[in-house]
Design an enzyme around this catalytic site. Sequence first.
Site, mmCIF file in Angstrom:
data_model
loop_
_atom_site.group_PDB
_atom_site.id
_atom_site.type_symbol
_atom_site.label_atom_id
_atom_site.label_comp_id
_atom_site.label_asym_id
_atom_site.label_seq_id
_atom_site.Cartn_x
_atom_site.Cartn_y
_atom_site.Cartn_z
ATOM 1 N N SER A 1 -45.239 -55.861 8.567
ATOM 2 C CA SER A 1 -45.874 -55.065 9.773
ATOM 3 C C SER A 1 -44.931 -54.123 10.548
ATOM 4 O O SER A 1 -43.560 -54.139 10.171
ATOM 5 C CB SER A 1 -46.077 -56.172 10.915
ATOM 6 O OG SER A 1 -46.554 -55.582 12.165
ATOM 7 N N TYR B 1 -43.004 -63.439 15.875
ATOM 8 C CA TYR B 1 -43.767 -62.648 14.804
ATOM 9 C C TYR B 1 -42.729 -61.528 14.455
ATOM 10 O O TYR B 1 -42.775 -61.169 13.137
ATOM 11 C CB TYR B 1 -45.131 -62.071 15.750
ATOM 12 C CG TYR B 1 -45.729 -61.152 14.706
ATOM 13 C CD1 TYR B 1 -46.531 -61.780 13.576
ATOM 14 C CD2 TYR B 1 -45.844 -59.912 14.718
ATOM 15 C CE1 TYR B 1 -47.411 -61.152 12.765
ATOM 16 C CE2 TYR B 1 -46.603 -59.020 13.931
ATOM 17 C CZ TYR B 1 -47.391 -59.642 12.830
ATOM 18 O OH TYR B 1 -48.007 -58.736 11.959
#
Length: 150
Positions: A13, A27
């Site tokens: 990401s 995350y």
Amino acid sequence: AQTTVRKVIMIGSVAGLQAQDFPTHAYDASKAALHALTRKLAHDLAKPQPAHEASCDQSEAADQGAGVCVRITVNALAPGYVPSQMTQGLASWGVECDERTARSIPLGRMGQASDLAGAALFLASPAGSWITGAVLPVDGGVLTTPISLE
């Protein structure tokens, strides 16, 4: 020895490459770790691995009838804002993934599954055979956005 290239493509990401305004600490850290793992595995798996019990050493392979050796490339995609269940969760921090979000992306739109598929197909194709350890942003230019000092 004949060499065959195999591919591993991970999904990271942009959050693992650049800090976000949201409290998504675990995350972000997990995606940064996945990017580091991509580079480590790329290094370790680039070395020829015997496909079977035969050796990949060129001189031994000539004596044994040329075995098959495998080299593995390992890369990651780093998607930006792509509509998903997770991006819908950003609404709890006051962010709606809507037209306003799309306008903030340099290429002017949210990502689509086909954007990620195209990048993955490139890495999986023969054209990606000499690429390993890369973390490829597929983000519409989000990582090119200058940091605001305001």
